[in-house]
Write an enzyme that holds these catalytic residues in place. Structure first.
Site, PDB file in Angstrom:
ATOM      1  CB  CYS A 126       0.978   6.364  11.353  1.00 38.99           C
ATOM      2  SG  CYS A 126       1.739   7.813  10.722  1.00 38.99           S
ATOM      3  CB  CYS A 167       2.772   7.783   3.061  1.00 41.44           C
ATOM      4  SG  CYS A 167       3.308   6.639   4.326  1.00 41.44           S
ATOM      5  CD  GLU A 195      -2.712  -1.253   2.494  1.00 39.09           C
ATOM      6  OE1 GLU A 195      -3.839  -1.769   2.427  1.00 39.09           O
ATOM      7  OE2 GLU A 195      -2.215  -0.891   3.565  1.00 39.09           O
ATOM      8  CB  CYS A 233       7.471  -4.844   8.858  1.00 38.83           C
ATOM      9  SG  CYS A 233       8.901  -4.075   9.668  1.00 38.83           S
ATOM     10  CB  CYS A 288       6.705  -2.440  16.296  1.00 40.80           C
ATOM     11  SG  CYS A 288       8.327  -1.973  15.670  1.00 40.80           S
ATOM     12  CB  CYS A 307       3.284  -1.691  13.831  1.00 35.75           C
ATOM     13  SG  CYS A 307       3.319  -1.385  12.052  1.00 35.75           S
TER      14      CYS A 307
HETATM   15  N1  SAH Z   1       9.366   0.908   9.789  1.00 26.62           N
HETATM   16  C1  SAH Z   1       9.611   2.298   9.860  1.00 26.62           C
HETATM   17  C2  SAH Z   1       8.757   3.103   8.928  1.00 26.62           C
HETATM   18  C3  SAH Z   1       7.333   2.689   8.779  1.00 26.62           C
HETATM   19  S1  SAH Z   1       6.312   2.875  10.223  1.00 26.62           S
HETATM   20  C4  SAH Z   1       9.468   2.781  11.279  1.00 26.62           C
HETATM   21  O1  SAH Z   1       8.994   2.032  12.127  1.00 26.62           O
HETATM   22  O2  SAH Z   1       9.855   3.909  11.543  1.00 26.62           O
HETATM   23  C5  SAH Z   1       5.962   4.621  10.151  1.00 26.62           C
HETATM   24  C6  SAH Z   1       5.540   5.242  11.474  1.00 26.62           C
HETATM   25  O3  SAH Z   1       4.231   4.807  11.856  1.00 26.62           O
HETATM   26  C7  SAH Z   1       6.463   4.869  12.607  1.00 26.62           C
HETATM   27  O4  SAH Z   1       6.801   5.938  13.429  1.00 26.62           O
HETATM   28  C8  SAH Z   1       5.642   3.852  13.323  1.00 26.62           C
HETATM   29  O5  SAH Z   1       6.087   3.651  14.569  1.00 26.62           O
HETATM   30  C9  SAH Z   1       4.264   4.466  13.223  1.00 26.62           C
HETATM   31  N2  SAH Z   1       3.168   3.566  13.582  1.00 26.62           N
HETATM   32  C10 SAH Z   1       3.147   2.224  13.515  1.00 26.62           C
HETATM   33  N3  SAH Z   1       1.968   1.748  13.976  1.00 26.62           N
HETATM   34  C11 SAH Z   1       1.233   2.810  14.341  1.00 26.62           C
HETATM   35  C12 SAH Z   1      -0.094   2.972  14.851  1.00 26.62           C
HETATM   36  N4  SAH Z   1      -0.895   1.934  15.038  1.00 26.62           N
HETATM   37  N5  SAH Z   1      -0.534   4.218  15.109  1.00 26.62           N
HETATM   38  C13 SAH Z   1       0.252   5.298  14.860  1.00 26.62           C
HETATM   39  N6  SAH Z   1       1.490   5.200  14.366  1.00 26.62           N
HETATM   40  C14 SAH Z   1       1.991   3.979  14.096  1.00 26.62           C
HETATM   41 FE1  SF4 Z   2       7.921  -2.450  10.966  1.00 28.16          FE
HETATM   42 FE2  SF4 Z   2       5.688  -1.356  11.849  1.00 28.16          FE
HETATM   43 FE3  SF4 Z   2       7.793  -1.558  13.449  1.00 28.16          FE
HETATM   44 FE4  SF4 Z   2       7.862   0.190  11.402  1.00 28.16          FE
HETATM   45  S1  SF4 Z   2       6.498   0.254  13.184  1.00 28.16           S
HETATM   46  S2  SF4 Z   2       9.472  -1.257  12.043  1.00 28.16           S
HETATM   47  S3  SF4 Z   2       6.660  -0.957   9.898  1.00 28.16           S
HETATM   48  S4  SF4 Z   2       6.626  -3.286  12.578  1.00 28.16           S
END
Ligand code: SAH
Ligand code: SF4
Length: 360
Positions: A346, A118, A98, A125, A129, A132
């Protein structure tokens, strides 16, 4: 069957070298590159200032392959989420990925904005995390350079807009797909490519220290955002398993190195999660961590993901956290919420597809 060479996988130098090898003069590489990125050619037939024989020769040896649009969703606030169907090829099995077009009245610092793209760098991934959506399904694969660049070209073509900001904050960890993302960033930045300045491109990483060291040495032409989410080692490890092998003190050293070499602040992303990292002591820890780092903090309200055990704090709590940091003299911004109704905000990317795949 071998996959034909896709010209979107090449930077300017590589394109020039390839075309010289194939017998063209050196300037042909720059000419073709301009057709791709300035004049947005759809095929070699469009490249009318190249000799006809060369156009035919290129059509038989190479392709200009973009992404195939699977579905598109438009939010009430104008945000558009694009789902692309990737082909099965040398990169691996066909997955979906996406990207999001975000219309911005103002950017995070209050400067007038227009359109932000974006982008994703991976289908899924591996960092997993715990808050996420992207990390939930099984990891798909890395995207090729052409697939990263193709997201911009595809969105521009569909929406008849051009982007003046790019954030690599979609699906995946950009540093975990190092070579392809780096090359895509160079094409974005190249004045003969998409021509976006370093400050107009932001790559967000979860903080992989060795990769970041290499990123600084290679001097990617981009700004840096780091997903911090907590300055407390225990909390951060619970949120981001990679914190165990990429601890906060080392992360800070590498960020300081970036700010010194590039003379740019680093953006720290901090998702506010109710009762996890939104308390006054969390603000205090964040302040202590940042006070000798040239940085700005981007607070992000948590965007809910079904099945994940986190909630967003109340607006009062978000404001209190922000005010607390401001009073301490920190540069702090609250990220505007965009596209929540279509799960394009995000951290929401990738979830719906997973549900689709599970249920179909
Ligand atoms: N993997 C990279 C870039 C993609 S994630 C990273 O983690 O930085 C992009 C941003 O979205 C990151 O700051 C991530 O922590 C945030 N993000 C992930 N899940 C989220 C959620 N459920 N609500 C708000 N932000 C989120
Ligand atoms: Fe991967 Fe989501 Fe963590 Fe970014 S926030 S590193 S996309 S698992």
């Amino acid at each position: 069957m071998t996959t034909p060479i896709n010209f979107y996988d090449f930077n300017r130098e590589e394109m020039t070298n390839l075309l010289t090898e194939w017998g063209s003069p050196r300037h042909t590489g720059a000419q073709v590159y301009q057709w791709l990125y300035k004049k947005k050619a759809k095929g070699f037939g469009d490249m009318t200032d190249l000799p006809k024989a060369l156009r035919e020769d290129l059509s038989s040896k190479a392709a200009l392959s973009g992404l195939r649009l699977h579905t598109k969703q438009v939010s009430q606030d104008g945000t558009i989420k694009y789902l692309w169907q990737l082909p099965t090829d040398a990169m691996g099995p066909g997955a979906t990925v996406e990207s999001v077009l975000i219309p911005m009245a103002r950017d995070e610092e209050g400067q007038p904005g227009r359109f932000t793209a974006c982008l994703s760098t991976q289908a899924g991934c591996r960092m997993k995390c715990t808050f996420c959506a992207t990390g939930v399904p099984k990891f798909g694969r890395n995207l090729s350079t052409a697939e990263i660049i193709g997201q911009i070209l595809g969105m521009e073509q569909d929406s008849s807009t051009s982007f003046n900001n790019v954030v690599v904050m979609g699906m995946g960890e950009p540093m975990d797909n190092y070579e392809h993302t780096q090359k895509a960033m160079r094409i974005l930045n190249d004045p003969e490519g998409l021509g976006l300045g370093r400050r107009r491109i932001t790559v967000s990483t979860s903080g992989l220290i060795d990769h970041m060291t290499r990123f600084i040495k290679d001097d990617w032409p981009v700004s840096l955002a780091v997903s911090l989410h907590s300055a407390d080692p225990e909390i951060r490890s619970k949120l981001m398993p990679i914190n165990r092998s990429n601890p906060l003190d080392k992360l800070k050293k590498v960020m300081i190195d970036f700010t010194r070499k590039r003379r740019l602040p680093v953006t720290l992303e901090y998702i506010l999660l109710k009762d996890v990292n939104d308390r006054p002591e969390d603000a205090q820890k964040l302040y202590s961590y940042c006070k000798d780092l040239l940085c700005k903090v981007n607070l992000i309200r948590y965007n809910p993901v079904p099945t994940l055990p986190f909630n967003a704090p109340s607006e009062e709590r978000v404001d209190a956290f922000r005010e607390d940091l401001k009073k301490r003299g920190m540069r702090v911004f609250l990220r505007e919420r965009k596209g929540v109704d279509i799960a394009a905000a995000c951290g929401q990317l990738g979830f719906e597809n997973q549900v689709d795949r599970v249920t179909s």
